[in-house]
Scaffold this active site. Structure first.
Site, PDB file in Angstrom:
ATOM      1  N   ALA A  14       0.832  -1.204   0.000  1.00 22.69           N
ATOM      2  CA  ALA A  14       0.000   0.000   0.000  1.00 22.69           C
ATOM      3  C   ALA A  14       0.866   1.254   0.000  1.00 22.69           C
ATOM      4  O   ALA A  14       0.655   2.171  -0.797  1.00 22.69           O
ATOM      5  CB  ALA A  14      -0.940  -0.009   1.207  1.00 22.69           C
ATOM      6  N   GLU A  37      10.298   2.705   6.453  1.00 23.46           N
ATOM      7  CA  GLU A  37      10.026   1.255   6.515  1.00 23.46           C
ATOM      8  C   GLU A  37      10.886   0.639   7.618  1.00 23.46           C
ATOM      9  O   GLU A  37      12.103   0.830   7.627  1.00 23.46           O
ATOM     10  CB  GLU A  37      10.314   0.615   5.151  1.00 23.46           C
ATOM     11  CG  GLU A  37      10.459  -0.905   5.152  1.00 23.46           C
ATOM     12  CD  GLU A  37       9.231  -1.655   5.691  1.00 23.46           C
ATOM     13  OE1 GLU A  37       8.099  -1.227   5.426  1.00 23.46           O
ATOM     14  OE2 GLU A  37       9.443  -2.660   6.421  1.00 23.46           O
ATOM     15  N   SER A  43       8.000  -3.291  -1.058  1.00 15.69           N
ATOM     16  CA  SER A  43       7.198  -3.741  -2.205  1.00 15.69           C
ATOM     17  C   SER A  43       7.377  -5.225  -2.504  1.00 15.69           C
ATOM     18  O   SER A  43       7.698  -5.610  -3.616  1.00 15.69           O
ATOM     19  CB  SER A  43       7.568  -2.933  -3.456  1.00 15.69           C
ATOM     20  OG  SER A  43       7.362  -1.564  -3.224  1.00 15.69           O
ATOM     21  N   CYS A  47       2.311 -12.669   0.311  1.00 20.12           N
ATOM     22  CA  CYS A  47       1.506 -13.845  -0.063  1.00 20.12           C
ATOM     23  C   CYS A  47       2.370 -14.921  -0.696  1.00 20.12           C
ATOM     24  O   CYS A  47       1.967 -16.070  -0.795  1.00 20.12           O
ATOM     25  CB  CYS A  47       0.430 -13.465  -1.066  1.00 20.12           C
ATOM     26  SG  CYS A  47      -0.282 -11.854  -0.792  1.00 20.12           S
ATOM     27  N   VAL A  84       8.665   4.556  12.461  1.00 23.16           N
ATOM     28  CA  VAL A  84       7.957   5.741  12.970  1.00 23.16           C
ATOM     29  C   VAL A  84       7.363   5.357  14.315  1.00 23.16           C
ATOM     30  O   VAL A  84       6.627   4.367  14.427  1.00 23.16           O
ATOM     31  CB  VAL A  84       6.875   6.197  11.975  1.00 23.16           C
ATOM     32  CG1 VAL A  84       6.021   7.304  12.593  1.00 23.16           C
ATOM     33  CG2 VAL A  84       7.533   6.684  10.693  1.00 23.16           C
ATOM     34  N   ASP A 290      -3.137  -3.445   4.981  1.00 24.74           N
ATOM     35  CA  ASP A 290      -3.549  -4.322   6.078  1.00 24.74           C
ATOM     36  C   ASP A 290      -3.838  -3.591   7.388  1.00 24.74           C
ATOM     37  O   ASP A 290      -4.240  -4.220   8.361  1.00 24.74           O
ATOM     38  CB  ASP A 290      -2.470  -5.378   6.338  1.00 24.74           C
ATOM     39  CG  ASP A 290      -2.372  -6.405   5.214  1.00 24.74           C
ATOM     40  OD1 ASP A 290      -3.130  -6.294   4.231  1.00 24.74           O
ATOM     41  OD2 ASP A 290      -1.535  -7.320   5.329  1.00 24.74           O
ATOM     42  N   TRP A 441     -23.118 -27.019 -18.641  1.00 23.66           N
ATOM     43  CA  TRP A 441     -23.631 -26.124 -17.608  1.00 23.66           C
ATOM     44  C   TRP A 441     -22.483 -25.896 -16.636  1.00 23.66           C
ATOM     45  O   TRP A 441     -22.081 -26.811 -15.926  1.00 23.66           O
ATOM     46  CB  TRP A 441     -24.807 -26.754 -16.844  1.00 23.66           C
ATOM     47  CG  TRP A 441     -26.117 -26.751 -17.558  1.00 23.66           C
ATOM     48  CD1 TRP A 441     -26.620 -27.749 -18.333  1.00 23.66           C
ATOM     49  CD2 TRP A 441     -27.125 -25.712 -17.545  1.00 23.66           C
ATOM     50  NE1 TRP A 441     -27.863 -27.392 -18.805  1.00 23.66           N
ATOM     51  CE2 TRP A 441     -28.196 -26.145 -18.335  1.00 23.66           C
ATOM     52  CE3 TRP A 441     -27.199 -24.445 -16.945  1.00 23.66           C
ATOM     53  CZ2 TRP A 441     -29.341 -25.381 -18.541  1.00 23.66           C
ATOM     54  CZ3 TRP A 441     -28.343 -23.689 -17.153  1.00 23.66           C
ATOM     55  CH2 TRP A 441     -29.396 -24.153 -17.949  1.00 23.66           C
ATOM     56  N   ARG A 449     -28.943 -22.626 -10.318  1.00 19.37           N
ATOM     57  CA  ARG A 449     -30.256 -23.244 -10.593  1.00 19.37           C
ATOM     58  C   ARG A 449     -30.839 -23.851  -9.332  1.00 19.37           C
ATOM     59  O   ARG A 449     -32.030 -23.706  -9.035  1.00 19.37           O
ATOM     60  CB  ARG A 449     -30.111 -24.345 -11.647  1.00 19.37           C
ATOM     61  CG  ARG A 449     -30.126 -23.818 -13.067  1.00 19.37           C
ATOM     62  CD  ARG A 449     -29.690 -24.877 -14.049  1.00 19.37           C
ATOM     63  NE  ARG A 449     -30.568 -26.040 -14.062  1.00 19.37           N
ATOM     64  CZ  ARG A 449     -30.346 -27.128 -14.821  1.00 19.37           C
ATOM     65  NH1 ARG A 449     -29.274 -27.172 -15.601  1.00 19.37           N
ATOM     66  NH2 ARG A 449     -31.163 -28.142 -14.799  1.00 19.37           N
TER      67      ARG A 449
END
Lengths: 460, 460
Positions: A14, A37, A43, A47, A84, A290, A441, A449
């Site tokens: 982020a 950081e 970056s 995951c 920080v 996060d 299908w 359905r």
């Protein structure tokens, strides 16, 4: 014109997406960007850690999309290993500490981005801080785990928790030659699914030699004389020998800084933002990734859903807005996909539990089909469960477990949820069909359905 | 109450789905069901024929979902090898011919279902009727081709046409050990895609040893003294030796019966129906499957789109309505998926050509990404092309070519098209992400981001 300063706290998805996007919109002559950081890396794909641990991905650096040097080359003043430690909202400044030297200093900002991420839940249990007990949230965490796995001679691993991280780490440890025991709460692993669907994951885990223990309440970590974990004890007094312990109990927003500064937090402790990812009530502070709660469009409330894909989008939105553009993040529908061995696992929207909590009445429909035409070589089973609102027939959620092609099929439902479709509308969707990819299908349509029938049978 | 009689003409997907669904809703005491089928088989997957020819599917019977005997056991009076040769709408009756004995008789109906399917286009060229020239529309066609391939000693095959059928048959013939040449019109194979995307298919076909000839206009089939095809000649005078010729030029609705009876046909020759699949202007006649035109919701017009998945849905809708229930088929968005070797191919919505024909102004965006996280082992390229309407940014179409997971990803766009989403809305979709299944920004989202920029740049 004075140069504005944008300060970014947190250098993963982020934060650095925000910094990069703001830099794209405004050059250094207009906007100075300083990013802090705590760790060594920026970056990266958290995951991807299970696949690095499991040996499928060659090395740590492959998980890094952009290094600190690359960010700096693009005009971002990035300070790694710098934490920080205080946010002074009134004074529009942050106090940071160099984690190597211990030196501290204040940095003023015109605009602030909080992207402090999440941290693994570490219940306050005896021994939880022992050597050999690992979270896997950051790349630094991953590096410590990989180093430990290489050093340790024992081959017994205990994973606490069986959500996405727990299940993926269990598979990774098996791939690395460990005997793995997974201790989880509740009747089935994968509590992000309803228990009936989690049962399918249970079977697959057992089939690959993973021992799963249901209703296991971890009480303490037993250590040896050198302070290293040697076993995990559960509340019922059983002990599970462990040369390494991985915590996959979940994560929580890392928002102590924001809390101390009086910023608005939700029930989970995540920051609350508006649709432009601005912290509510604060004109020049944005937050994403996060450390925030996101709007769950189906449940009608905010939730903490830590996922790299959301973090990247948040960063993009924040960077656009902080860079003088305009973008919004409308919310999520709760999509998540994973796999254990070659069993694919997916969900979107609400589970039964979520629907009840949201005050919704619903019907369910579950069907078994195949991932390709039944006659196509290698056809595998696919189970689809669907929730629809009573009376209206609105789609509320879908869970899928099965062979290749199961996981991303949930995207069909994710889009349909976003559009507010009814299950009757889902039945009519024009989905791709060819024998190597689907029965005539599609399983999602077959489930729809059945859900239509269930809605009709349930009446008003 | 008098027993009503439902007559079904055509015993494959649409016809037998209709018959079966009507039978589910009404028992033999209420509804007599008579079904006529020209061929030997019922309810089979014509889409599976290439995989049977290629040897991936073991045998013909695996493609049959329900045999004539099974239909009869469910109370359907099914008459195979019996062709309906005349429809008397005023007299509410059909004349049928037993193809074995030649005997003819009239059968009255209260309700009629036309599901006569499509037939391969066979341009009136010299030699087109020769031995060794095959269409592959019905299971009987497939059987004749397989028998011929087993008998013939030569190993050279020419496929005329490079649409879905042509491309799939080319791969099947390669798998069967033939040297394959594909003659196609236009600059690239796979004209169901824009030429730039078709070029990717072209390369993949060449890589598997298939010779493709662009701008090839088949002029005649040359035959030997026994009347068997020996080569295909194109208009420019070139000859392509062939021990077997497969026609993949396309299919056309088989509606001679309906035309003679004065039923309404569209430009393609396909029957025109209302949203309940009733033939327009005819209270008690329904039509579905490859013999009808369907409403293309994006283009805003009807088209002939022969696909088994639509046929099955039509049958379901028709059977519900003919059986006294209620269902509709709202239309399609033009989704189709296929593969050549391990290259997956997909489209939905409009190509550039379609958009122009529909009177729409559009922008395009094409991106290259990967089917999994780039660092995940075995990551393959995926190319996504997106069309969006100028000014409004409404999504108009998506084409995808790439590795595993490319084809069914088009479903995301199919749902978004159905919902009338803009490309900006697509960017915000909550799609499944995990490294084995997608980069953190799904390729469809990356394409949508680029399309958003293209819409903005194009202005009004």
């Amino acid at each position: 014109m004075a140069v504005e300063r944008l300060v970014v706290v947190g250098g993963d998805a982020a934060g650095m997406s925000a910094a990069s996007q703001a830099r794209r919109l405004k050059g250094p002559a207009e906007l100075e960007i300083v990013a802090f950081e705590r760790g060594h890396f920026t970056s990266y794909s958290a995951c991807g850690i299970p696949y690095w641990v499991g040996g499928e991905v060659g090395g740590r650096d492959e998980l890094i999309a952009r290094t600190p040097e690359e960010h700096r080359a693009r005009g971002i003043d990035l300070r790694t290993r710098t934490e920080v430690v205080e946010l002074d909202v009134a004074g529009r400044r942050v106090r940071s500490r160099d984690l190597e030297s211990g030196a501290e200093s204040w940095t003023g900002y015109d605009k602030l981005v909080l992207a402090t991420g999440a941290r693994p839940v570490r219940p306050k249990l005896p021994g939880i801080g022992a050597h050999g007990v690992h979270g896997v949230q950051s790349l630094d965490d991953g590096q410590r785990l990989v180093d430990d796995l290489e050093r340790t001679r024992g081959r017994r691993a205990v994973v606490a928790g069986a959500g996405y991280i727990g299940v993926e780490m269990a598979e990774a440890l098996v791939n690395r030659g460990f005997e793995v025991t997974v201790l989880h709460r509740g009747p089935q692993p994968m509590s992000t699914l309803d228990p009936d669907m989690g049962g399918l994951v249970h079977s697959a885990m057992n089939a690959m030699g993973i021992v799963t223990v249901a209703d296991a309440d971890v009480a303490k970590i037993l250590t040896d004389e050198e302070g290293r974990a040697r076993a995990v004890a559960t509340a019922d007094g059983r002990e599970y020998p462990a040369d390494v312990v991985v915590l996959g109990i979940g994560v929580e927003p890392r928002t102590a800084l924001a809390r101390a500064a009086g910023l608005p937090l939700g029930e989970s402790g995540g920051l609350l933002t508006d649709l432009s990812m601005r912290v509510r009530g604060h004109e020049d502070i944005w937050a994403g990734g996060d450390c925030v709660e996101v709007l769950d469009l189906v449940a009608g409330r905010t939730r903490h859903i830590p996922l790299g894909t959301h973090a990247n989008k948040h960063g993009q939105v924040i960077g656009s807005n902080a860079g003088g553009g305009y973008a919004t993040f409308p919310g999520v529908v709760g999509t998540a996909v994973s796999k254990v061995c070659d069993l694919e696992i997916a969900r979107t929207g609400l589970r039964e539990k979520d629907a009840r909590e949201a005050g919704l009445r619903y019907v369910t429909a579950a069907i078994r089909s195949t991932n390709t035409a039944g006659y196509y070589p290698g056809a595998r089973e696919m189970t689809v469960k669907m929730l629809a609102e009573r009376r209206t027939g609105r789609l509320l959620g879908v869970q899928i477990v099965g062979g290749a092609g199961s996981a991303k099929r949930v995207d069909i439902a994710a889009v349909a949820l976003t559009a507010g479709m009814t299950v009757e509308q889902v039945v009519s969707l024009d989905l791709g069909y060819a024998p190597p990819f689907s029965p005539v299908w599609d399983p999602v349509l077959v489930a729809a359905r059945k859900a239509v029938s269930a809605v009709r049978s349930a009446g008003v």
